[in-house]
Design an enzyme around this catalytic site. Structure first.
Site, PDB file in Angstrom:
ATOM      1  CG  ASN A 211      -1.685   1.234   1.441  1.00 35.81           C
ATOM      2  OD1 ASN A 211      -1.792   2.060   0.531  1.00 35.81           O
ATOM      3  ND2 ASN A 211      -2.253   1.403   2.630  1.00 35.81           N
ATOM      4  CD1 TRP A 212       3.940   1.371  -2.579  1.00 36.54           C
ATOM      5  CD2 TRP A 212       3.729   2.218  -4.645  1.00 36.54           C
ATOM      6  NE1 TRP A 212       4.811   0.693  -3.412  1.00 36.54           N
ATOM      7  CE2 TRP A 212       4.695   1.199  -4.675  1.00 36.54           C
ATOM      8  CE3 TRP A 212       3.419   2.901  -5.824  1.00 36.54           C
ATOM      9  CZ2 TRP A 212       5.371   0.848  -5.843  1.00 36.54           C
ATOM     10  CZ3 TRP A 212       4.088   2.550  -6.991  1.00 36.54           C
ATOM     11  CH2 TRP A 212       5.053   1.530  -6.997  1.00 36.54           C
ATOM     12  CE  LYS A 213      -0.124   3.395   4.794  1.00 39.45           C
ATOM     13  NZ  LYS A 213      -0.023   3.512   6.225  1.00 39.45           N
TER      14      LYS A 213
ATOM     15  CG  HIS B  35      -5.791   2.051   5.433  1.00 37.45           C
ATOM     16  ND1 HIS B  35      -5.354   3.033   6.291  1.00 37.45           N
ATOM     17  CD2 HIS B  35      -4.760   1.188   5.277  1.00 37.45           C
ATOM     18  CE1 HIS B  35      -4.094   2.770   6.634  1.00 37.45           C
ATOM     19  NE2 HIS B  35      -3.710   1.648   6.029  1.00 37.45           N
TER      20      HIS B  35
ATOM     21  CD  GLU C  85      -2.773   5.696   6.858  1.00 37.26           C
ATOM     22  OE1 GLU C  85      -2.778   5.729   5.621  1.00 37.26           O
ATOM     23  OE2 GLU C  85      -1.826   5.238   7.519  1.00 37.26           O
TER      24      GLU C  85
ATOM     25  CD  GLU D  96      -3.420  -2.321   7.702  1.00 40.57           C
ATOM     26  OE1 GLU D  96      -2.323  -2.569   7.223  1.00 40.57           O
ATOM     27  OE2 GLU D  96      -4.052  -1.281   7.468  1.00 40.57           O
TER      28      GLU D  96
ATOM     29  N   GLY E 162       2.658   2.569  10.770  1.00 45.31           N
ATOM     30  CA  GLY E 162       3.594   3.679  10.577  1.00 45.31           C
ATOM     31  C   GLY E 162       4.337   4.086  11.840  1.00 45.31           C
TER      32      GLY E 162
ATOM     33  CB  SER F  43       5.476  -1.344  11.955  1.00 42.53           C
ATOM     34  OG  SER F  43       5.051  -0.023  12.210  1.00 42.53           O
TER      35      SER F  43
ATOM     36  N   GLY G 139       2.870  -1.002   4.318  1.00 43.94           N
ATOM     37  CA  GLY G 139       2.872   0.407   3.940  1.00 43.94           C
ATOM     38  C   GLY G 139       4.280   0.877   3.617  1.00 43.94           C
ATOM     39  N   GLY G 140       4.909   1.540   4.573  1.00 44.79           N
ATOM     40  CA  GLY G 140       6.221   2.170   4.374  1.00 44.79           C
ATOM     41  C   GLY G 140       7.244   1.305   3.647  1.00 44.79           C
TER      42      GLY G 140
HETATM   43  P1  PGA Z   1       2.960   0.588   7.624  1.00 49.85           P
HETATM   44  O1  PGA Z   1       1.464   0.758   7.053  1.00 49.85           O
HETATM   45  O2  PGA Z   1       3.492  -0.695   7.077  1.00 49.85           O
HETATM   46  O3  PGA Z   1       3.695   1.806   7.112  1.00 49.85           O
HETATM   47  O4  PGA Z   1       2.844   0.552   9.110  1.00 49.85           O
HETATM   48  C1  PGA Z   1       0.599  -0.341   6.971  1.00 49.85           C
HETATM   49  C2  PGA Z   1      -0.726   0.065   6.438  1.00 49.85           C
HETATM   50  O5  PGA Z   1      -1.224   1.156   6.772  1.00 49.85           O
HETATM   51  O6  PGA Z   1      -1.334  -0.680   5.643  1.00 49.85           O
END
Ligand code: PGA
Length: 261
Positions: free
Chosen positions: A15-17, A106, A108, A178, A184, A223, A244-245
């Site tokens: 997930n590149w956000k 998600h 966010e 999650e 993050g 993470s 994500g990251g």
């Molecule tokens: P992260 O994000 O790996 O940067 O913690 C995960 C996500 O939000 O799907």
């Protein structure tokens, strides 16, 4: 063939956000393609990539022209097929771009963009209606966990999205656990916690969807790095990872996707 003893495949999703312009996206895809040409993923492991809307078309073309074994994914969509919804993108538009997976709900989106359980349910409907696979995100805040309400929170989110849904839909839905405090933050859930929550989610899925839910994949997200991926994927009820990251970097994403071996 599956890498999990339970017969389920493994799905690793990047997930590149809101990261990577379409130029950067193409560069990362080219690197991913080269890495996968040099050494394929373990048997039974699938990889999906969720770039921003502006990169979807470029990434789709890059994946298709080189037959790169990566499925295209999106990060959200609107629940209506078309209409006066300035700035939104419909599930139908995504389906026409060969998108296979769409992340829905998600944390966010829920926290920053006001997505309620009801909206999440409508989005899930839209994704399924257009023949794509929703990745339904659920997870508790730190306060909820510390108050001992993690399981109850996740069970409620699952019920809101999945109750009274036709059983045939269940096989086409992926759930991502999650924990919000792990996203993050560099603070990953322990393998024990990830396993305990995934097993509880599996119980809820069976309650809501019956036997077909045994085919459903439950991912862990929060993470995830090349250092902790193998331990998480070794958990009996963790069938994949939502990253994500670390997914912004081709080397890291491929290392994570190889961790199920
Ligand atoms: P992260 O994000 O790996 O940067 O913690 C995960 C996500 O939000 O799907």
């Amino acid at each position: 063939m599956s890498t999990k003893p339970n017969g389920r495949r493994v799905l690793v999703s990047g997930n590149w956000k809101m990261n990577h312009t379409h130029y950067e996206a193409i560069q990362v895809v080219q690197k991913l393609a080269a890495l996968l040409r040099a050494g394929p993923l373990p048997e039974g492991t699938d990889l999906s990539l969720h770039p921003s809307f502006t990169s979807l078309r470029s990434v789709q073309t890059a994946l298709e022209s080189d037959s790169v074994p990566i499925a295209l994914g999106a990060q959200t969509c609107h629940f209506q097929d078309a209409g006066a919804y300035t700035g939104e993108v419909s599930a139908e538009m995504l389906a026409k771009l060969s998108v296979r997976y769409v992340i829905v709900g998600h944390s966010e989106r829920r926290a920053l963009f006001g997505e309620t359980d009801e909206v999440v349910r409508l989005k899930l409907d839209a994704v399924l209606r257009h023949g794509m696979i929703p990745i339904l995100c659920v997870g508790e805040t730190l306060e909820q966990r510390e108050a001992g309400a993690a399981e109850e929170t996740v069970a409620k989110q699952l019920t809101a999205a999945l109750e009274e849904r036709g059983r045939e839909a269940f096989a086409s839905i992926v759930v991502a656990y999650e924990p919000i405090w792990a996203i993050g933050t560099g603070r990953t859930a322990s393998a024990e916690d990830a396993q305990a929550m995934s097993s509880m989610i599996r119980g809820e899925l069976e309650r809501l969807g019956g036997e077909v839910s045994r085919l459903m994949l439950v991912q862990y997200g929060g993470s995830v790095t090349p250092d902790n991926a193998a331990e998480l994927l070794a958990c009996a009820d963790v069938d994949g990872l939502l990253v994500g990251g670390a997914s912004l970097d081709a080397d890291k994403l491929v290392t994570i996707a190889r961790s199920s071996a």
